[in-house]
Write an enzyme that holds these catalytic residues in place. Structure first.
Site, short mmCIF file in Angstrom:
data_model
loop_
_atom_site.label_atom_id
_atom_site.label_comp_id
_atom_site.label_asym_id
_atom_site.label_seq_id
_atom_site.Cartn_x
_atom_site.Cartn_y
_atom_site.Cartn_z
N HIS A 94 30.83 40.46 51.80
CA HIS A 94 30.94 40.90 50.78
C HIS A 94 30.81 41.09 49.42
CE1 HIS A 94 33.70 44.22 49.62
NE2 HIS A 94 33.71 43.83 48.44
N GLU A 95 31.35 39.84 49.42
CA GLU A 95 30.55 39.14 48.13
C GLU A 95 29.26 38.81 47.92
OE1 GLU A 95 32.74 39.71 45.97
OE2 GLU A 95 35.14 39.26 47.22
N HIS A 143 27.39 41.93 46.71
CA HIS A 143 27.74 41.92 45.72
C HIS A 143 26.06 41.22 45.08
CE1 HIS A 143 30.72 44.70 45.73
NE2 HIS A 143 31.70 44.09 46.34
#
Length: 270
Positions: free
Chosen positions: A57-58, A61
């Site tokens: 998820h990170e 980004h």
């Protein structure tokens, strides 16, 4: 100033590879029934897979920000998938894992630090914010695919339940993260399109957005309505509420176990 990304800045961290290895070992233990207490294996497998999804998820980004113009991402170590390099390891890893343990809820964590001043264009800002929860959506599709494709014949029940619970975590994470609440990615998607005046008014509340969502979900009526929605979404993806319930029940191996989750076939709803 150089804009090159060093190879060491994007090399996958041994820490992340270790987490993947532990997750794989947990999955093998669940599949083979290696552990005397199946819930322990389920706990290791689901927790490891959940941390892997948080890292991805990170990473989503960070990778999107890099391609959008923030060349500082590499030096911060975000491309290595090492959870220790995130700006807020407490918010990004520890709290989300704690929420899973306490309530079986895939609550999203804190985002990586992105130098937004380097990025031009509102669409790019929105895409950077959307990249994280879209990763959870992809993870949810991967977890649920064996269910809606009918590929689970012969798969051990406990593994099936663990996969169902992991899918529930990904669906809740995606849904909650897309909420337009300050501090969450959903607000980050719409923020570039708001006026400067509104953004300044909302900015002081951003640090409390995650806590506010958690607090609201403690309201019984809201909690019931939310999980009814989650159950409905999972049912559309081929996962019954019994399967996700048993996954959660086995995951909490330290609590009272429900024997029906390991005693026989999956009940078929009428």
């Amino acid at each position: 100033m150089t804009t090159a990304i060093r190879r060491s800045d994007r090399r996958i961290s041994p820490v992340f590879l270790g987490i993947v290895a532990v997750t794989a070992a947990g999955g093998w233990a669940v599949w083979t029934g290696f552990a005397d207490i199946p819930g322990i294996a389920v706990f290791v497998f689901v927790t490891g897979a959940w941390i892997v999804s948080l890292c991805l998820h990170e990473y989503a980004h960070a990778r999107t920000a890099l391609h959008s113009g923030d060349i500082s991402i590499g030096a911060k170590g975000y491309l290595t998938l090492n959870p220790a390099r995130y700006t807020h390891p407490l918010l990004s890893i520890i709290l989300p894992v704690a929420f899973v343990i306490m309530g079986g809820l895939g609550l999203p964590g804190g985002a990586v630090f992105i130098e937004r001043s380097r990025i031009r264009g509102r669409w790019r800002h929105s895409l950077i914010s959307a990249a994280g929860p879209l990763t959870n959506v992809l993870f949810a599709i991967v977890c649920t695919a064996p269910f809606w494709l009918g590929l689970l014949d012969g798969v051990p029940l406990v593994f099936r339940y663990a996969l169902a619970f992991l899918a529930l975590l990904q669906v809740t994470a995606a849904l909650l993260n897309f909420l337009p609440v300050p501090g969450l990615d959903g607000y980050g998607v719409i923020e570039p399109w708001l006026s400067i005046r509104i953004r300044r008014q909302v900015e002081p509340f951003a640090p409390f957005g995650l806590l506010a969502v958690f607090a609201v979900l403690w309201i019984p009526e809201v909690n019931v309505a939310f999980f009814d929605l989650i159950d409905s979404l999972l049912e559309l993806l081929g996962i019954s509420d019994f399967e996700s319930y048993c996954g959660h029940n086995l995951y909490r191996f330290w609590a009272d176990q429900n024997g029906i989750c390991t005693a026989g076939p999956v009940p078929v709803s009428g």
